[in-house]
Write a protein that holds these residues in place. Structure first.
Motif, PDB file in Angstrom:
ATOM      1  N   GLY A 155     -57.493  47.902  16.764  1.00 11.54           N
ATOM      2  CA  GLY A 155     -58.337  48.877  17.456  1.00 11.54           C
ATOM      3  C   GLY A 155     -57.582  49.586  18.560  1.00 11.54           C
ATOM      4  O   GLY A 155     -57.720  50.796  18.738  1.00 11.54           O
ATOM      5  N   ILE A 156     -56.780  48.816  19.308  1.00 12.17           N
ATOM      6  CA  ILE A 156     -55.981  49.409  20.384  1.00 12.17           C
ATOM      7  C   ILE A 156     -55.017  50.439  19.810  1.00 12.17           C
ATOM      8  O   ILE A 156     -54.893  51.551  20.333  1.00 12.17           O
ATOM      9  CB  ILE A 156     -55.238  48.315  21.172  1.00 12.17           C
ATOM     10  CG1 ILE A 156     -56.247  47.449  21.939  1.00 12.17           C
ATOM     11  CG2 ILE A 156     -54.205  48.918  22.122  1.00 12.17           C
ATOM     12  CD1 ILE A 156     -55.671  46.169  22.520  1.00 12.17           C
ATOM     13  N   ALA A 157     -54.338  50.084  18.721  1.00 18.04           N
ATOM     14  CA  ALA A 157     -53.395  51.025  18.095  1.00 18.04           C
ATOM     15  C   ALA A 157     -54.123  52.274  17.601  1.00 18.04           C
ATOM     16  O   ALA A 157     -53.632  53.401  17.772  1.00 18.04           O
ATOM     17  CB  ALA A 157     -52.671  50.344  16.938  1.00 18.04           C
ATOM     18  N   SER A 158     -55.297  52.092  17.015  1.00 19.35           N
ATOM     19  CA  SER A 158     -56.075  53.232  16.507  1.00 19.35           C
ATOM     20  C   SER A 158     -56.533  54.129  17.647  1.00 19.35           C
ATOM     21  O   SER A 158     -56.459  55.360  17.551  1.00 19.35           O
ATOM     22  CB  SER A 158     -57.282  52.737  15.711  1.00 19.35           C
ATOM     23  OG  SER A 158     -56.867  51.969  14.610  1.00 19.35           O
ATOM     24  N   ILE A 159     -56.998  53.526  18.733  1.00 22.09           N
ATOM     25  CA  ILE A 159     -57.451  54.307  19.892  1.00 22.09           C
ATOM     26  C   ILE A 159     -56.282  55.069  20.505  1.00 22.09           C
ATOM     27  O   ILE A 159     -56.421  56.239  20.875  1.00 22.09           O
ATOM     28  CB  ILE A 159     -58.154  53.402  20.923  1.00 22.09           C
ATOM     29  CG1 ILE A 159     -59.500  52.938  20.353  1.00 22.09           C
ATOM     30  CG2 ILE A 159     -58.329  54.106  22.262  1.00 22.09           C
ATOM     31  CD1 ILE A 159     -60.164  51.828  21.149  1.00 22.09           C
ATOM     32  N   MET A 160     -55.122  54.423  20.611  1.00 24.94           N
ATOM     33  CA  MET A 160     -53.936  55.105  21.156  1.00 24.94           C
ATOM     34  C   MET A 160     -53.568  56.311  20.294  1.00 24.94           C
ATOM     35  O   MET A 160     -53.241  57.386  20.812  1.00 24.94           O
ATOM     36  CB  MET A 160     -52.757  54.134  21.254  1.00 24.94           C
ATOM     37  CG  MET A 160     -52.911  53.109  22.345  1.00 24.94           C
ATOM     38  SD  MET A 160     -51.601  51.861  22.340  1.00 24.94           S
ATOM     39  CE  MET A 160     -50.183  52.856  22.745  1.00 24.94           C
ATOM     40  N   SER A 161     -53.631  56.138  18.990  1.00 27.71           N
ATOM     41  CA  SER A 161     -53.325  57.242  18.072  1.00 27.71           C
ATOM     42  C   SER A 161     -54.327  58.383  18.234  1.00 27.71           C
ATOM     43  O   SER A 161     -53.948  59.557  18.307  1.00 27.71           O
ATOM     44  CB  SER A 161     -53.329  56.730  16.637  1.00 27.71           C
ATOM     45  OG  SER A 161     -53.063  57.766  15.737  1.00 27.71           O
ATOM     46  N   LEU A 162     -55.594  58.047  18.310  1.00 28.63           N
ATOM     47  CA  LEU A 162     -56.640  59.048  18.494  1.00 28.63           C
ATOM     48  C   LEU A 162     -56.486  59.777  19.823  1.00 28.63           C
ATOM     49  O   LEU A 162     -56.573  61.015  19.890  1.00 28.63           O
ATOM     50  CB  LEU A 162     -58.021  58.401  18.395  1.00 28.63           C
ATOM     51  CG  LEU A 162     -59.224  59.316  18.610  1.00 28.63           C
ATOM     52  CD1 LEU A 162     -59.273  60.401  17.531  1.00 28.63           C
ATOM     53  CD2 LEU A 162     -60.504  58.514  18.609  1.00 28.63           C
ATOM     54  N   LEU A 163     -56.227  59.028  20.900  1.00 31.17           N
ATOM     55  CA  LEU A 163     -56.050  59.646  22.218  1.00 31.17           C
ATOM     56  C   LEU A 163     -54.833  60.573  22.243  1.00 31.17           C
ATOM     57  O   LEU A 163     -54.878  61.645  22.858  1.00 31.17           O
ATOM     58  CB  LEU A 163     -55.937  58.573  23.303  1.00 31.17           C
ATOM     59  CG  LEU A 163     -57.224  57.820  23.629  1.00 31.17           C
ATOM     60  CD1 LEU A 163     -56.944  56.692  24.624  1.00 31.17           C
ATOM     61  CD2 LEU A 163     -58.296  58.758  24.143  1.00 31.17           C
ATOM     62  N   THR A 164     -53.748  60.165  21.592  1.00 33.07           N
ATOM     63  CA  THR A 164     -52.559  61.019  21.537  1.00 33.07           C
ATOM     64  C   THR A 164     -52.859  62.313  20.796  1.00 33.07           C
ATOM     65  O   THR A 164     -52.469  63.404  21.235  1.00 33.07           O
ATOM     66  CB  THR A 164     -51.391  60.275  20.867  1.00 33.07           C
ATOM     67  OG1 THR A 164     -51.112  59.091  21.613  1.00 33.07           O
ATOM     68  CG2 THR A 164     -50.148  61.146  20.804  1.00 33.07           C
ATOM     69  N   THR A 165     -53.566  62.204  19.670  1.00 29.35           N
ATOM     70  CA  THR A 165     -53.936  63.394  18.904  1.00 29.35           C
ATOM     71  C   THR A 165     -54.824  64.312  19.732  1.00 29.35           C
ATOM     72  O   THR A 165     -54.602  65.537  19.770  1.00 29.35           O
ATOM     73  CB  THR A 165     -54.652  62.983  17.598  1.00 29.35           C
ATOM     74  OG1 THR A 165     -53.782  62.128  16.851  1.00 29.35           O
ATOM     75  CG2 THR A 165     -55.028  64.192  16.768  1.00 29.35           C
ATOM     76  N   VAL A 170     -55.717  69.187  23.194  1.00 31.43           N
ATOM     77  CA  VAL A 170     -56.166  69.729  24.477  1.00 31.43           C
ATOM     78  C   VAL A 170     -55.036  70.488  25.169  1.00 31.43           C
ATOM     79  O   VAL A 170     -55.282  71.470  25.873  1.00 31.43           O
ATOM     80  CB  VAL A 170     -56.700  68.583  25.382  1.00 31.43           C
ATOM     81  CG1 VAL A 170     -56.877  69.026  26.817  1.00 31.43           C
ATOM     82  CG2 VAL A 170     -58.002  68.049  24.813  1.00 31.43           C
ATOM     83  N   GLN A 171     -53.796  70.058  24.967  1.00 32.29           N
ATOM     84  CA  GLN A 171     -52.658  70.680  25.649  1.00 32.29           C
ATOM     85  C   GLN A 171     -52.190  71.987  25.001  1.00 32.29           C
ATOM     86  O   GLN A 171     -51.457  72.752  25.627  1.00 32.29           O
ATOM     87  CB  GLN A 171     -51.490  69.693  25.717  1.00 32.29           C
ATOM     88  CG  GLN A 171     -51.740  68.531  26.644  1.00 32.29           C
ATOM     89  CD  GLN A 171     -52.021  68.973  28.068  1.00 32.29           C
ATOM     90  OE1 GLN A 171     -51.322  69.810  28.630  1.00 32.29           O
ATOM     91  NE2 GLN A 171     -53.072  68.421  28.647  1.00 32.29           N
ATOM     92  N   ILE A 172     -52.596  72.263  23.776  1.00 33.02           N
ATOM     93  CA  ILE A 172     -52.131  73.476  23.085  1.00 33.02           C
ATOM     94  C   ILE A 172     -52.415  74.743  23.896  1.00 33.02           C
ATOM     95  O   ILE A 172     -51.503  75.552  24.093  1.00 33.02           O
ATOM     96  CB  ILE A 172     -52.687  73.552  21.653  1.00 33.02           C
ATOM     97  CG1 ILE A 172     -52.006  72.487  20.795  1.00 33.02           C
ATOM     98  CG2 ILE A 172     -52.483  74.939  21.045  1.00 33.02           C
ATOM     99  CD1 ILE A 172     -52.593  72.329  19.405  1.00 33.02           C
TER     100      ILE A 172
END
Length: 186
Positions: A155-165, A170-172
Motif C-alpha cells: 500500500g505504501i508503494a502504491s500510494i507513493m506511486s500515486l502521489l508522484t503521478t 500538478v506541476q505541468i
C-alpha cells in the motif's frame, strides 16, 4: 550517458523544446525504473518457481502463474509493457527534438511508430492467453489493493506511486509557465 542525455538549457531552448526535454527525461527514467521492476519481479518468481514444494499439478505454466503468482505476473507484465512504451515514446521525442534533418527525423519517427505498432499487435494477438493491454492496469490496481490489506508495504508503494503521478500532473502548468517566462527573459 550521452546516448540518452538531452541537456536542458533554459537560455537556448524554446518553451516547447524545453518541455519536450523534460518529458523525455521523465519518460526515460520511468522506462528504466519499470524495466528494473520487471527484472526484479521476474527473477524472484523464477527463483520461487524452482523451489516450490507441495504444488498441486497444473496443466501449464500460465495456470501455475495465475494460481501461485498472479500479482507478480500482472506487475511484471504491466511494468514490462509500460517500460517499453515509455522508452519508445522517449525515443520518438528524442528523434523529433535532436535530429536536425527533417527527412531523417520523420523517418526515425516512422520506424519507432511502426515498430511499436507491430509490438502492440503481437501483444494484443496474445490476449487470448493473457490479459489484454487495457485490462492489465485495472487488474494490477485490484491485486495491489488486496495485497496491501495483507502487507502494508504494498500500500505504501502504491500510494507513493500515486502521489508522484499526481505531483507531476500538478506541476505541468508550473513548468509550462516557467518555460514561457524564461523564454521572455532570454
Amino acid at each position: 550517458g550521452a546516448a540518452f542525455a538531452m541537456p536542458i538549457i533554459a537560455s537556448v531552448d524554446t518553451p516547447m523544446i524545453g518541455l519536450l526535454k523534460r518529458i523525455y527525461a521523465l519518460l526515460m527514467m520511468s522506462a528504466l525504473t519499470f524495466e528494473i521492476i520487471t527484472v526484479v519481479i521476474s527473477t524472484l518468481v523464477v527463483s520461487n518457481v524452482s523451489t516450490i514444494q507441495d504444488c498441486p499439478p497444473t496443466q501449464n505454466l500460465q495456470q501455475l502463474l495465475q494460481d501461485k503468482f498472479e500479482l507478480e505476473w500482472v506487475v511484471a507484465r504491466f511494468h514490462f509493457l509500460m517500460g517499453v512504451l515509455l522508452f519508445v515514446l522517449g525515443i520518438g521525442i528524442r528523434s523529433w527534438v535532436t535530429i536536425a534533418c527533417p527527412a531523417i527525423s520523420k523517418a526515425a519517427l516512422g520506424i519507432v511508430m511502426s515498430g511499436t505498432t507491430l509490438c502492440l499487435a503481437f501483444v494484443q494477438e496474445e490476449s487470448h492467453v493473457m490479459d489484454g493491454i487495457l485490462s492489465v492496469p485495472i487488474k494490477l490496481v485490484k491485486l495491489l489493493v488486496a495485497k496491501s490489506k495483507q502487507r502494508p508495504i504494498f500500500g505504501i508503494a502504491s500510494i507513493m506511486s500515486l502521489l508522484t503521478t499526481l505531483y507531476i500532473m500538478v506541476q505541468i502548468p508550473h513548468i509550462v509557465w516557467w518555460l514561457h517566462s524564461a523564454a521572455g527573459r532570454g
